[in-house]
Design a protein around this motif. Structure first.
Motif: not given
Length: 184
Positions: A105-108, A114-118, A137-143
């Motif tokens: 999605m190329g989000l900044q 803000v949850i991008v996806k759940n 911390d500026g990185k896209l992560v998934q828990d």
């Protein structure tokens, strides 16, 4: 002949942080010496062994090359045995597609709240609870919390994060080395 992964085929690099195990199965007298193996295509990585613990803290980052994200990463937990074979302590599949889609999605950098996806646990995934994709911390992560299959108990907590490989940078670096008069 085996096909060699070309640089162009590489979509990026996925860091899988194996955080901890919760309430894992007992395989030795009163405990286990667990470690985790991740398999993805021909790639196979493992964590270190945590001695005598059914709630091990690994906090280890394993790095996988992303070639075919439509296949899940297969995670298995084993009990390290000095003698004989290591005992199985369950397994799970990590579906990386939602995360890859979120990356694409190329989000900044968005606020952490803000949850991008759940992703909701279902019969088809191994999730123990809802899995959230967001920025940290500026990185896209998934828990991710995985419920292990084929075992009496146990969950594994992980975090996925994405490492970008900008093609221009690779090119420049190669060019730069050439200038320095290095060979190979």
């Amino acid at each position: 002949m085996e096909s060699v992964a070309r640089m162009e085929d590489l979509l990026g690099v996925l860091r899988v942080k194996v955080i901890r195990g919760i309430n894992l199965a007992v395989r030795d007298h009163h405990s286990s010496d667990p470690y985790v193996i991740l398999k993805w295509g021909k790639q196979k990585l493992k964590t270190g062994v945590v001695k005598k613990s059914v709630n091990p803290e690994w906090n280890e980052e394993l790095t996988l090359c992303v070639l075919d994200p439509s296949h899940p990463i297969h995670l298995s937990v084993y009990d390290k045995d000095i003698l004989g074979r290591d005992d199985k302590m369950g397994n799970a599949d990590i579906d990386v597609m939602p995360f890859i889609q979120a990356v694409r999605m190329g989000l900044q950098n968005l606020p952490e709240s803000v949850i991008v996806k759940n992703i909701i646990p279902s019969r088809t995934n191994s999730l123990a609870e809802e899995s959230k994709i967001h920025f940290r911390d500026g990185k896209l992560v998934q828990d991710i919390a995985l419920r292990l299959r084929d075992v009496e108990s146990g969950e594994i907590e992980l975090q996925l994060n994405w490492v970008d490989l900008p093609p221009t940078q690779l090119h420049e670096r190669r060019h730069h080395h050439h200038h320095m008069g290095h060979h190979g």
